[in-house]
Enzyme design. Sequence first.
Site, PDB file in Angstrom:
ATOM      1  N   HIS A 121       0.862  -1.149  -0.053  1.00 48.96           N
ATOM      2  CA  HIS A 121      -0.187  -0.086  -0.037  1.00 48.96           C
ATOM      3  C   HIS A 121       1.016   1.098  -0.080  1.00 48.96           C
ATOM      4  CE1 HIS A 121      -3.800   2.261   0.939  1.00 48.96           C
ATOM      5  NE2 HIS A 121      -2.902   3.159   1.461  1.00 48.96           N
ATOM      6  N   CYS A 122       0.645   1.910  -0.874  1.00 49.35           N
ATOM      7  CA  CYS A 122       1.742   3.125  -0.893  1.00 49.35           C
ATOM      8  C   CYS A 122       0.990   4.486  -0.722  1.00 49.35           C
ATOM      9  CB  CYS A 122       2.140   3.247  -2.689  1.00 49.35           C
ATOM     10  SG  CYS A 122       3.447   4.474  -2.766  1.00 49.35           S
TER      11      CYS A 122
END
Lengths: 476, 163
Positions: free
Chosen positions: A196-197
């Site tokens: 998850h960025c």
Amino acid sequence: MTPGGGSGPMKDCEYSQISTHSSSSPMESPHKKKKSVPKRKWEVFPGRNKFFCNGRIMMARQTGVFYLTLVLILVTSGLFFAFDCPYLSEKITPAIPAIGGILFFFVMGTLLRTSFSDPGVLPRATPDEAADLERQIDIANGSSSGGYRPPPRTKEVIINGQTVKLKYCFTCKIFRPPRASHCSLCDNCVERFDHHCPWVGNCVGKRNYRFFYMFILSLSFLTVFIFAFVITHVILRSQQTGFLNALKDSPASVLEAVVCFFSVWSIVGLSGFHTYLISSNQTTNEDIKGSWSNKRGKENYNPYSYGNIFTNCCAALCGPLSPSLIDRRGFIQPDTPQLAGPSNGITMYGATQSQSNMAAATPLLQSEPSITSEELPLPGKTSLSGPCATLTLGQPTPPSSMPNLTSDSGLTDIIPLKEEHEGHQFLTPEEAPSPPGMLPSGSPITHSHTMHVLSLASQDSLHEDSVRGLVKLSSV
Amino acid sequence: PQVHSLQELRRSASLATKVFVQRDYSDGTTCQFQTKFPPELESRIERQLFEETVKTLNGFYAEAEKIGGSSYLEGCLACATAYFIFLCMETHYEKVLKKISKYIQDQNEKIYAPRGLLLTDPLERGMRVIEISIYEDRCSSGSSSSGSSSSSSGGGGGGAGGR
């Protein structure tokens, strides 16, 4: 009679790029509206996502850092084009702003693609599917006495000679496909989950990995490009007017140089890391956990790798792009049963039982499209206590995810839950994952088991209606 | 008139149960379904017909996900245009999905509905299962299909949403 928004080519369900300079009107055309204003599926989406432009854009809940990324890129590039490019295009060549422009365009395009598209979210199981899986698991485990959680559910599968364990996701009520993982921040299972960025404000998964990679690659080039030419600019100016004067004449260059200098290391490093991942066909998740590393054993190898770097790269970057599975802009059909297992999201805390009881009388249950799954299970519970008792629901549902982990692991160490007797399977307050900024204020009641109650016991009536619904569709 | 009588037949059928054909992951993450014949269908349909349906579907999905010359071309072209080309072009995968949905409709009309069964397009179930609904006919004659239910015209089955 199929609703206009949901019909037509798959393209309607696919994300469509909102480019930086224009955006299509989000207004629905009037003829699509029915009398009861049907909702689109994104409005009742159970994950923790934000939707914009009537479902065309999909992002994670926390988008603050994404705006920071945007600002950094826009401001730095803007300053470059405004202050450095005039001098450079005169002194050296106008190709410099041209190339810079192309790079900038590429960076923005891929960034927006990465941030706005569906990373490969797996829709949650329908009640029937979930019930069927539960039945099969109960058969496999032997019937459990109820009250305590049995061991975590896994399935083993042999892929290209390597044994892979498929884990059961308690939130989504599915066995996760290989390489899928549940993102705790977005509360979704994502296919080929990478990470998850926060910088792009979205998960990076199967459907947007290539956009993400192209983004960081082009951003590396852009950063290096800007850095190099800003330095060139200052040097050229210093040759004429001296170093300090050069800095005074072009203060923006200093800011750009600083931003670029600090970004270059991380962005270029990240590009290099992801190039390695792509060439060995691994995800960040797998690499961090060392799933396929030699340290685990000599026979441990990556079953997904095609064997050579070139094929791996081509497959990851130029392979076919699968469609979005969640159909965000489709309309909710009035007589389809709602999904099992709402998330432990924020709105769960607000659900009150009395509200739900009033709202969900049986006729409404079947025809009202806007009933949420929070409201749905309770009438089933109150009116169908007979069938309830016969269900062996031995496994209460722990919360979906661990805080702050991209959890493929650890659903096992969540505290066990009590269950009420009389066949009404309640889930008492359980430890909720804490999304950033939220307190785990203890009582999301997950209705998953009551959902099963509802679906199994009232199967006939619900499905009769869905059959009627099908008949209506076919007769048009 | 024909439609009318079909509707009446349809109304007389009630859903008995649903069978789920799960994914077969032995080849990796490509979309393939198990060809194992579910015991619940034993009395309703011939094993061969069922297996042929699943095998054909598997073939379609393999075609959609095939990595080869044309997919590379599409990918490189898309990359070169910073993926803006996806705004106007339908991808190869989407084209195959349309074929699949037509095939399922076709199968429903010709084979499954006359036997009181209904296939649901896996796309509407997150590509996880092929859902086969088994109906009990209250009258003796078989009912025909409602083919559009399984078409990919979004929102036909459940699938996403739910809150």
